[in-house]
Design a protein around this motif. Structure first.
Motif, PDB file in Angstrom:
ATOM      1  N   SER D  37       0.818  -1.208   0.000  1.00  0.00           N
ATOM      2  CA  SER D  37       0.000   0.000   0.000  1.00  0.00           C
ATOM      3  C   SER D  37       0.853   1.260   0.000  1.00  0.00           C
ATOM      4  O   SER D  37       0.351   2.360   0.187  1.00  0.00           O
ATOM      5  N   GLN D  38       2.156   1.074  -0.176  1.00  0.00           N
ATOM      6  CA  GLN D  38       3.019   2.248  -0.170  1.00  0.00           C
ATOM      7  C   GLN D  38       2.789   3.072  -1.431  1.00  0.00           C
ATOM      8  O   GLN D  38       3.248   2.725  -2.501  1.00  0.00           O
ATOM      9  N   ARG D  39       2.086   4.155  -1.263  1.00  0.00           N
ATOM     10  CA  ARG D  39       1.848   5.032  -2.403  1.00  0.00           C
ATOM     11  C   ARG D  39       2.373   6.407  -2.035  1.00  0.00           C
ATOM     12  O   ARG D  39       2.313   6.857  -0.905  1.00  0.00           O
ATOM     13  N   LEU D  40       2.883   7.052  -3.062  1.00  0.00           N
ATOM     14  CA  LEU D  40       3.434   8.386  -2.876  1.00  0.00           C
ATOM     15  C   LEU D  40       2.321   9.406  -2.688  1.00  0.00           C
ATOM     16  O   LEU D  40       1.284   9.364  -3.356  1.00  0.00           O
ATOM     17  N   THR D  41       2.526  10.322  -1.759  1.00  0.00           N
ATOM     18  CA  THR D  41       1.641  11.487  -1.707  1.00  0.00           C
ATOM     19  C   THR D  41       2.529  12.714  -1.526  1.00  0.00           C
ATOM     20  O   THR D  41       3.677  12.610  -1.096  1.00  0.00           O
ATOM     21  N   PRO D 143      11.576  11.442  -3.565  1.00  0.00           N
ATOM     22  CA  PRO D 143      11.111  10.373  -4.455  1.00  0.00           C
ATOM     23  C   PRO D 143      11.857  10.402  -5.785  1.00  0.00           C
ATOM     24  O   PRO D 143      12.112  11.481  -6.329  1.00  0.00           O
ATOM     25  N   LEU D 177       5.136   3.087  -4.660  1.00  0.00           N
ATOM     26  CA  LEU D 177       6.534   3.273  -4.261  1.00  0.00           C
ATOM     27  C   LEU D 177       7.138   1.939  -3.855  1.00  0.00           C
ATOM     28  O   LEU D 177       6.490   1.138  -3.192  1.00  0.00           O
ATOM     29  N   LEU D 179      10.112   1.100  -1.366  1.00  0.00           N
ATOM     30  CA  LEU D 179      11.124   1.661  -0.468  1.00  0.00           C
ATOM     31  C   LEU D 179      12.320   0.725  -0.499  1.00  0.00           C
ATOM     32  O   LEU D 179      12.273  -0.383   0.050  1.00  0.00           O
ATOM     33  N   PRO D 345      13.120   6.011  -1.933  1.00  0.00           N
ATOM     34  CA  PRO D 345      11.737   5.808  -2.393  1.00  0.00           C
ATOM     35  C   PRO D 345      11.701   5.823  -3.917  1.00  0.00           C
ATOM     36  O   PRO D 345      11.752   6.874  -4.541  1.00  0.00           O
ATOM     37  N   GLN D 350       4.730   0.206 -12.793  1.00  0.00           N
ATOM     38  CA  GLN D 350       3.444  -0.474 -12.621  1.00  0.00           C
ATOM     39  C   GLN D 350       3.172  -0.654 -11.118  1.00  0.00           C
ATOM     40  O   GLN D 350       2.459   0.122 -10.522  1.00  0.00           O
TER      41      GLN D 350
END
Lengths: 376, 376, 376, 376
Positions: D37-41, D143, D177, D179, D345, D350
């Motif tokens: 669930s690591q998504r960039l914000t 990032p 992302l 990490l 990061p 995909q």
């Protein structure tokens, strides 16, 4: 001293300093034809040609028909085929084939003896066709010319397109040969009353025709003989002897004893190095051994290996020969393996070296990589 | 057909079916002594014995003194030692040694030529002593008897305790020999004006005495020649040719070209299978190759390998020979490697097979494991 | 920022430069107990202890009797044993055992449910006893203390000699734990009418009690699940999916999906690297793959693997779970594998790191070698 | 219990039977974001973008100019480049580039501190650009979005063609992302008077800014730290400690300590299994070890490794960090390695799983083979 191109090393110098030399013993000197100069010649023109085609593959039918028709009509050869080949309904619907069908000589595998009847073998299809040829000729094998359909195989170097020129060329005697050594395997059963007869004076088992009566225990393999744990969930303990000496015990899924030809078959999947078919050697490769240090070994071609179930093993093992003839090896039985004097004379498309490296690249993608791309 | 015990395979049958056979070409037939029957004999009694001892190891001194004294006083042999040996102050304090010191013949490595002066070599210490013996004799090598002190080495099979009986036994001619093949390596420099002279008619480089003037470029190795990237952080691209054909390009830390003897040295650490020293073969093993599929290969002993820097490689490479003589290989240079006719005749403690497997177990812990214990 | 001793890495910093950070989604944050601080505690004093002993090994009988007697007489615990244990005639001849026999509680494997009845497990013998304990508890597993008899096993770190002190120590709550993750495996049959029910909303198969009705298809393994070609001489083609994506196809003898605990069992024999049991990962290792480049891979513990027979494969495959429960996988069936939430809490003799490296040395002879000896 | 898609395993159940559980110690509980669930914000819109391009490769120039122009003209971002980039004469001849040149912000590597100045990094070229980005940011890393030109790299998943859409997408916060953990390496010199200050209370070395004064000894690596024998022909003896315990001694060419990201770089060439970058682990791989049984190992990310020269080793060793910063490790020095809290990061093209397996296939030809062809 000036070397010539040779695949064998130059004959080693046998004088060591001013006084030392090798004890002369003429019985122990072998005359070996240099592999690099192994070229086929025909004592008399070959007449009987055995055509082996891949089974259960309809794409082979058309080349098979072309080849057979051409051999009969143009080359006036006598073409032999296994009788089961004619059972294929697709073949029987082909008009061209029906025209030559009656000129074919058929034989039944396991019933008819082909020894001395076949002058030349042509294989069409995959490497399995050559294994089958090897199986048919348990003693002297006629020269084998093997075509791949689709892509190059280890044992099938020829392309089919201009097959006429290539076959003609070989029939005229222009061909390099790779003599692919085979392993002679004999299972000596614990309770065999003939056991004593099987042994030669020096404890080795003779390669003689007296085994004609026990065909299942005297088998030549071109790739490998495999000893595995069979359906047992437990691991086998297998004892390995070399020229009578206990070398090690194998604990794992099994053991592969292979020819150099077989080094690129099952053995390479089990982690072995790859050996050119002209190196006179036998390779011993464990399958998933429990010991981290059980690396494969390569021993001289002339040793005799003996494999038996360890007396304290809970399980028996299973043996198979070039993937066939699977049978159980019981406590007290032993499997003896050594190099046979009857190699498979396999005709090269180019030469021994080029054919082998082309197969490594094509079949195993050996060292094929994207140059430098991912490394910057 | 009745086989005799032989390490070579039996001579392969050279008739293939009723018509096929191998083209006769007597120039191409080699007479090969069966390795299993290789026994040492003395043409005349050996008189001059070279004793090589491990350097910088004080535990070797006492055995060295015992041996030298015994050879001189009891066996009346002429004992040669490298002159640097006498520089050891510990040795000069030993009274027993001083008594025999004046009877020693000394030579200077790199200045005195030992050819034809030494009848017999005794090594004391580790495998390095045998590599040094190999280095001293770049052509015919006298028989070598090698003692380990401490524990068994691959090249040092004899135990020192009753050395008198064992040496006497060998001097009387009772000994099996392993002929350890060596690789002949030549660096052909791009700018060498003699380049044309170096090549034989067929493009191979001759093994002749004319190279005496270029000692650094004609080197025999017993274990291996290594090509690596040296101090460069970038990977080399090395082109590998076999009998003139480009086989593959190597991208990685380097490449090991080894004899079967060397297969258990550096090559095995790089992942190679282990080859018995009597198998006539050359092993090619990549060091940390970038390609997952670059498995080691084993080729016939008689091929010629050529190794050069790929034209598009950013870096040069470095070459070393049995761990010595390290030098740079530049763009345009090439390294040629083939089997030498001058093997190292290494005297067996037991026999070729037993000595090798004992070394595998002792030096490499090959397949030594705790039986069944951790698996229940 | 000051780190503490931790087996998990420090919690990674989740701000990346001045603007970037990880999207907050509290549902996706897991609270993980640091493995290095995993210590056993008892909510209430354990009373019911299950003793599992190695079968068919008479050397275990005496320790078994000592232990059971001591637990009952000294510790006043209720001792459970599998009822088959009492069938052993040797045990029934032992007077000490007969004295406590009637105080034992017995159960029948496969018939009696042990869930929530056992507080503590003691294993005596080899690693197989722990696999058996894992099998008995398909959901929450009581803490397991495992003794080896003879030599150290991977799963049996305790020595038996002063067992009284050691068990007392653990019962008092002084013990480090290794949580050994297990794999939850489900075979989804092609024709299962319940197939839709098996899938969660997101396509994954739920770990729920609804599978109680299909016990054979919901299996937890501690070491590995193996897919192999079974008795077929032909190679299987197996498709491997990861979180729904087709990753690769396997051609070879089979495939091992293992926990880190299982990495040192069958996987290591097939060439895998060895993974400490606290690393949250799943290992995928091919068995004798045809591709030279099919190296084992390690994926995060939370992925779901799906394995099925390739539609074009000639053969089916066979699946077995920790070496048991062998069954055929047919065309159209699939095997789903993911990490279970129910680990085996295995009590350490020393601590997680020391126990593991001691096992590597003892069971696999990892990097045990003769220092420098053969290399000089 | 219903699982959600997670790359971490589900949180393991921490109650074991009716009585056992894990001792609560809230200081030891880590909150771990599920990798899946690591998504960039973006906390605030990114303004400053650092563009890193591959050096010495003219094919990168045109994409570089397009990208820089677009970022400035269309996106109104502040573009940073290393000042050496402007030294390229080819760039200075380009009219489009000259038009934007004055709007670029330049910095000098090694002199200007980029911390907190850069919001976003774009890499153009090979994997080396990401290693360089890692080097520039030794603490929190912005990032990184990495484009390959030519073919896919392990660290460069994006294709350049429609770069505008892809960058816009990421700037809008739609990105998964990975990490990528880094290893924090510190060389503690024998004679360092600050040695005591370097150690934390528990013997571990703290990751603190006090090391700013010793930049050469506190280095973060993204791939691996390598210890090798350097120019020495002799093998090093290296002692390996884990959390203070002596684990083993390494004899061979060297040792690789790598991140999961680095498992597919040098480690895989040395025989390691391949580890997905989200697995929290450290890999230890020997380079050409003398022991046949020295298989690579994978340990939990949070351990601390210490590496030093064995007191009895004849040689020193050399250490390099992601291929740079090579320096000698002397007797008495030690190298400490643990996982850093500052990962890289790396933005996925995909998702974490697909990107990795695509790279395995593309960069390493993982399990790419000719299906069934050579096997019939």
């Amino acid at each position: 001293f000036r070397r010539t191109r040779s695949l064998n090393a130059p004959s080693p110098f046998q004088q060591f300093g001013p006084c030392g030399r090798i004890m002369k013993n003429s019985a122990m000197v072998m005359q070996i034809q240099d592999p690099a100069s192994q070229r086929l010649t025909w004592y008399k023109p070959p007449l009987a040609v055995l055509v082996i085609k891949k089974v259960r593959d309809s794409t082979v039918l058309s080349p098979f028909i072309q080849l057979v028709e051409w051999l009969i009509e143009e080359k006036h050869m006598v073409v032999w085929v296994e009788s089961a080949v004619l059972d294929d309904p697709l073949l029987m619907e082909d008009k061209k084939f029906l025209a030559v069908k009656d000129k074919l000589v058929t034989f039944k595998d396991g019933r008819d003896d082909l020894t001395d009847r076949i002058d030349f073998i042509i294989c069409l299809g995959g490497d399995g066709t050559l294994l089958y040829a090897s199986l048919l000729f348990q003693q002297s094998v006629p020269p084998v010319m093997a075509f791949h359909l689709g892509s190059l195989g280890f044992l099938t170097p020829f392309q089919f397109n201009n097959f006429q020129d290539q076959v003609t060329n070989v029939l005229e005697g222009h061909a390099a040969l790779t003599l692919r050594s085979r392993l002679r395997c004999i299972i000596v059963r614990r309770n065999s009353k003939d056991e004593r007869r099987d042994e030669g004076q020096n404890g080795k088992v003779a390669e003689s025709s007296t085994f004609g009566t026990l065909p299942s225990t005297n088998i030549l393999v071109l790739n490998e003989v495999v000893i595995d744990r069979g359906p047992s969930p437990y691991l086998s303990n297998i004892d390995l002897f070399l020229d009578g000496k206990h070398i090690t015990s194998v604990q794992g899924d099994g053991l592969i004893v292979s020819t150099p030809t077989g080094s690129t078959a099952y053995a390479v999947a089990a982690g072995a190095s790859m050996i050119h078919p002209s190196v006179p050697a036998i390779m011993v490769t464990p399958i998933c051994p429990h010991s981290l240090s059980f690396r494969p070994i390569v021993v001289p071609a002339g040793v005799e290996l003996k494999i038996s179930i360890s007396p304290d093993s809970r399980n028996t093992s299973w043996v198979s020969f070039d993937g066939r003839n699977r049978q159980e090896l019981l406590h007290g039985d032993s499997l003896r393996v050594t190099t046979s004097i009857y190699p498979v004379p396999s005709i090269c498309a180019q030469d021994q070296i080029s054919d082998w490296f082309d197969s490594l690249a094509e079949c195993l993608h050996w060292n094929v990589r994207k140059r430098q791309k991912c490394l910057d």
